[in-house]
Design a protein around this motif. Structure first.
Motif, PDB file in Angstrom:
ATOM      1  N   GLN A 126      10.948  25.067 -17.606  1.00  0.00           N
ATOM      2  CA  GLN A 126      10.921  26.513 -17.368  1.00  0.00           C
ATOM      3  C   GLN A 126      12.323  27.092 -17.356  1.00  0.00           C
ATOM      4  N   VAL A 127      13.275  26.350 -16.713  1.00  0.00           N
ATOM      5  CA  VAL A 127      14.666  26.817 -16.683  1.00  0.00           C
ATOM      6  C   VAL A 127      15.247  26.855 -18.096  1.00  0.00           C
ATOM      7  N   ALA A 128      14.939  25.848 -18.897  1.00  0.00           N
ATOM      8  CA  ALA A 128      15.437  25.832 -20.280  1.00  0.00           C
ATOM      9  C   ALA A 128      14.915  27.029 -21.064  1.00  0.00           C
ATOM     10  N   LYS A 129      13.662  27.365 -20.820  1.00  0.00           N
ATOM     11  CA  LYS A 129      13.065  28.521 -21.497  1.00  0.00           C
ATOM     12  C   LYS A 129      13.716  29.820 -21.022  1.00  0.00           C
ATOM     13  N   LEU A 130      13.893  29.939 -19.682  1.00  0.00           N
ATOM     14  CA  LEU A 130      14.505  31.150 -19.137  1.00  0.00           C
ATOM     15  C   LEU A 130      15.974  31.269 -19.523  1.00  0.00           C
ATOM     16  N   TYR A 131      16.636  30.127 -19.732  1.00  0.00           N
ATOM     17  CA  TYR A 131      18.046  30.164 -20.123  1.00  0.00           C
ATOM     18  C   TYR A 131      18.215  30.932 -21.430  1.00  0.00           C
ATOM     19  N   LEU A 132      17.317  30.660 -22.349  1.00  0.00           N
ATOM     20  CA  LEU A 132      17.394  31.371 -23.641  1.00  0.00           C
ATOM     21  C   LEU A 132      17.237  32.872 -23.449  1.00  0.00           C
ATOM     22  N   GLU A 133      16.472  33.233 -22.418  1.00  0.00           N
ATOM     23  CA  GLU A 133      16.208  34.648 -22.178  1.00  0.00           C
ATOM     24  C   GLU A 133      17.321  35.316 -21.373  1.00  0.00           C
ATOM     25  N   GLN A 141       0.833  -1.209   0.000  1.00  0.00           N
ATOM     26  CA  GLN A 141       0.000   0.000   0.000  1.00  0.00           C
ATOM     27  C   GLN A 141       0.864   1.255   0.000  1.00  0.00           C
ATOM     28  N   LEU A 142       1.944   1.221   0.790  1.00  0.00           N
ATOM     29  CA  LEU A 142       2.853   2.367   0.823  1.00  0.00           C
ATOM     30  C   LEU A 142       3.519   2.569  -0.533  1.00  0.00           C
ATOM     31  N   GLN A 143       3.871   1.477  -1.185  1.00  0.00           N
ATOM     32  CA  GLN A 143       4.517   1.594  -2.492  1.00  0.00           C
ATOM     33  C   GLN A 143       3.590   2.256  -3.501  1.00  0.00           C
ATOM     34  N   VAL A 144       2.298   1.928  -3.420  1.00  0.00           N
ATOM     35  CA  VAL A 144       1.328   2.575  -4.316  1.00  0.00           C
ATOM     36  C   VAL A 144       1.273   4.075  -4.037  1.00  0.00           C
ATOM     37  N   GLN A 145       1.201   4.432  -2.733  1.00  0.00           N
ATOM     38  CA  GLN A 145       1.185   5.856  -2.373  1.00  0.00           C
ATOM     39  C   GLN A 145       2.463   6.556  -2.834  1.00  0.00           C
ATOM     40  N   LEU A 146       3.584   5.874  -2.641  1.00  0.00           N
ATOM     41  CA  LEU A 146       4.872   6.468  -2.993  1.00  0.00           C
ATOM     42  C   LEU A 146       5.004   6.630  -4.499  1.00  0.00           C
ATOM     43  N   LYS A 147       4.460   5.672  -5.241  1.00  0.00           N
ATOM     44  CA  LYS A 147       4.509   5.778  -6.698  1.00  0.00           C
ATOM     45  C   LYS A 147       3.758   7.018  -7.163  1.00  0.00           C
ATOM     46  N   ALA A 148       2.607   7.261  -6.551  1.00  0.00           N
ATOM     47  CA  ALA A 148       1.851   8.462  -6.916  1.00  0.00           C
ATOM     48  C   ALA A 148       2.640   9.714  -6.568  1.00  0.00           C
ATOM     49  N   LYS A 149       3.280   9.713  -5.387  1.00  0.00           N
ATOM     50  CA  LYS A 149       4.076  10.865  -4.983  1.00  0.00           C
ATOM     51  C   LYS A 149       5.297  11.029  -5.892  1.00  0.00           C
ATOM     52  N   TYR A 150       5.917   9.905  -6.264  1.00  0.00           N
ATOM     53  CA  TYR A 150       7.087   9.964  -7.150  1.00  0.00           C
ATOM     54  C   TYR A 150       6.697  10.557  -8.501  1.00  0.00           C
ATOM     55  N   ASP A 151       5.583  10.091  -9.039  1.00  0.00           N
ATOM     56  CA  ASP A 151       5.124  10.620 -10.333  1.00  0.00           C
ATOM     57  C   ASP A 151       4.866  12.123 -10.243  1.00  0.00           C
ATOM     58  N   GLU A 152       4.300  12.540  -9.104  1.00  0.00           N
ATOM     59  CA  GLU A 152       4.014  13.967  -8.919  1.00  0.00           C
ATOM     60  C   GLU A 152       5.315  14.774  -8.865  1.00  0.00           C
ATOM     61  N   VAL A 153       6.303  14.248  -8.110  1.00  0.00           N
ATOM     62  CA  VAL A 153       7.589  14.949  -7.991  1.00  0.00           C
ATOM     63  C   VAL A 153       8.298  15.012  -9.340  1.00  0.00           C
ATOM     64  N   GLN A 154       8.281  13.908 -10.074  1.00  0.00           N
ATOM     65  CA  GLN A 154       8.978  13.897 -11.365  1.00  0.00           C
ATOM     66  C   GLN A 154       8.302  14.821 -12.382  1.00  0.00           C
ATOM     67  N   ALA A 155       6.977  14.890 -12.318  1.00  0.00           N
ATOM     68  CA  ALA A 155       6.264  15.815 -13.209  1.00  0.00           C
ATOM     69  C   ALA A 155       6.650  17.253 -12.875  1.00  0.00           C
ATOM     70  N   GLU A 156       6.768  17.549 -11.579  1.00  0.00           N
ATOM     71  CA  GLU A 156       7.170  18.890 -11.188  1.00  0.00           C
ATOM     72  C   GLU A 156       8.611  19.174 -11.608  1.00  0.00           C
ATOM     73  N   ARG A 157       9.504  18.193 -11.443  1.00  0.00           N
ATOM     74  CA  ARG A 157      10.894  18.367 -11.886  1.00  0.00           C
ATOM     75  C   ARG A 157      10.938  18.698 -13.381  1.00  0.00           C
ATOM     76  N   ALA A 158      10.166  17.952 -14.151  1.00  0.00           N
ATOM     77  CA  ALA A 158      10.154  18.185 -15.603  1.00  0.00           C
ATOM     78  C   ALA A 158       9.653  19.590 -15.919  1.00  0.00           C
ATOM     79  N   ALA A 159       8.634  20.038 -15.181  1.00  0.00           N
ATOM     80  CA  ALA A 159       8.100  21.389 -15.411  1.00  0.00           C
ATOM     81  C   ALA A 159       9.147  22.447 -15.049  1.00  0.00           C
ATOM     82  N   ILE A 160       9.872  22.224 -13.933  1.00  0.00           N
ATOM     83  CA  ILE A 160      10.920  23.177 -13.533  1.00  0.00           C
ATOM     84  C   ILE A 160      12.016  23.222 -14.591  1.00  0.00           C
ATOM     85  N   ASP A 161      12.468  22.039 -15.016  1.00  0.00           N
ATOM     86  CA  ASP A 161      13.544  21.985 -16.013  1.00  0.00           C
ATOM     87  C   ASP A 161      13.122  22.647 -17.326  1.00  0.00           C
TER      88      ASP A 161
END
Length: 410
Positions: free
Chosen positions: A250-257, A228-248
């Protein structure tokens, strides 16, 4: 033997005690048991001290530890301990069963020998009874009558020798019967002792089996909870990785600027200073490289769980000043799930640095501002996925994380 019977009674009393009041408990290891049983019993008891009440421990993990990662770590440790305890219990049960089988074999041979002794003694008892009945009806040897009724000296001597032989035979029969009855008594005592040992071993085996069944039930519950914890953690991991991708992204976009602007003010030289001047190399608590932390970045080149720590963790006192490792343009990303209060500095020429888990930013700092090398930009904290105050520091080249020690010399 008396001591063994006392121990047997004690074990029986434990077996009667209500199951709801029992925890996994130590058993008495009798030095007189076969060596393999005694050693297996000692190993079993050594593991008991660490796991007195496994069910209570599982309840604690489920209801008192709030952090999912900490719960999984605690569950893993508990399951490992249960596995060792169950293995010790199985070994003890196996060794005990072997001892019971060996004692049962000796009892069978002893009972067969006893039957032979009893049969032999019965025959001799019958012979003695016949002899006693004869003596009762005819009386004992009358030596005077032998003398008076003998017709010659030779006949007298023959009669006297015969009478002596009869007497000696009677004495041997009585002596042999005495020995055989002593042997039967000794054999009975040995058999009684072996039967008592079997009973004690069986009671010990039942007690250990009951403890093992409780451990197996707790182990099964722990495994279900871990899933059960692994299922919860998988959801949290997916959320964190999605946020990491969004940050990266945004940084790639700002780098050009911002890159050209950063380069004009001297950024992007490839030379970096230590981001926490008040806390040097000795404050590194985790280096760059493969990690066991589930929420890290996936890296197939790392061993299981195939995660990599993408920077340095530097643990100084809470609220320690964090400075810009090189001149550049600031990008602020507060309240991230993983990084917490994140600060990114774009330096130009492909370089950028990340500062995670900060308690907060320097007063007046805003996204798009230029900060010179060595300027205080944030303060050490423990925001996001963090177990204590530290700075997570990364150096990236063209968006790819690299080991900061390549530039910092740590």
């Amino acid at each position: 033997m008396k001591r063994r019977f006392t121990l047997a009674a004690f074990v029986a009393a434990l077996a009667w005690f209500p199951q709801s009041a029992q925890n996994v408990s130590a058993v008495y290891c009798y030095p007189g048991d076969p060596p393999a049983v005694y050693q297996a019993c000692l190993v079993y008891n050594q593991g008991i001290g660490q796991q007195v009440n496994n069910q209570n421990q599982l309840n604690t993990i489920q209801h008192q530890i709030k952090d999912t990662i900490a719960q999984i770590n605690a569950i893993d440790a508990m399951i490992g301990s249960l596995n060792r305890q169950i293995a010790a219990q199985k070994a003890l049960i196996q060794q005990t069963q072997q001892a019971i089988d060996e004692l049962s074999r000796k009892i069978r041979f002893g009972e067969a020998a006893m039957i032979r002794l009893q049969a032999r003694a019965t025959i001799r008892d019958q012979l003695l009874n016949q002899r006693l009945r004869y003596l009762d009806s005819h009386g004992t040897v009358n030596y005077i009558q032998l003398v008076l009724t003998s017709s010659s000296m030779n006949q007298l001597l023959n009669r006297l020798v015969g009478a002596q032989e009869v007497t000696q035979s009677d004495n041997r029969l009585i002596a042999d019967l005495q020995v055989e009855h002593v042997e039967m008594n000794d054999a009975n005592m040995i058999l009684d002792g072996q039967r008592a040992d079997v009973m004690t071993l069986l009671q010990q085996q039942r007690a250990v089996q009951a403890d093992m069944e409780k451990n197996l039930a707790t182990q099964a519950a722990a495994l279900v909870f871990e899933q059960q914890l692994q299922v919860q953690l998988k959801a949290k991991y997916d959320e964190v990785q999605a946020e990491r991708a969004a940050i990266d992204a945004q940084v790639a976009k700002l780098y050009l600027e911002y890159a050209k602007q950063a380069e004009k003010v001297g950024g992007g030289t490839g030379v970096f200073e230590w981001p926490e001047p008040a806390c040097g190399y000795s404050c590194i608590t985790q280096g760059f490289g493969c990690s066991t932390f589930y929420l890290e970045i996936y890296d197939p080149s790392c061993p299981y769980p195939h995660k990599i720590h993408t920077g340095l963790d530097i643990a100084g006192p809470y609220h320690t000043n964090i400075v810009a490792a090189d001149t550049g343009v600031v990008y602020l990303y507060p309240n991230s799930i993983g990084y917490g209060n994140l600060l990114v500095i774009i330096h130009g020429h492909g370089y950028s640095t990340y500062y995670g888990h900060t308690a907060g930013y320097a007063p007046g700092l805003r996204t798009g501002m230029v900060v010179p090398r060595g300027t205080t930009v944030a303060f050490e904290g423990s925001t996001g996925w963090s177990t204590g105050p530290h700075l997570h520091f990364e150096i990236r080249v063209n968006g790819l994380y690299k080991d900061p020690c390549i530039w910092l010399g740590c």
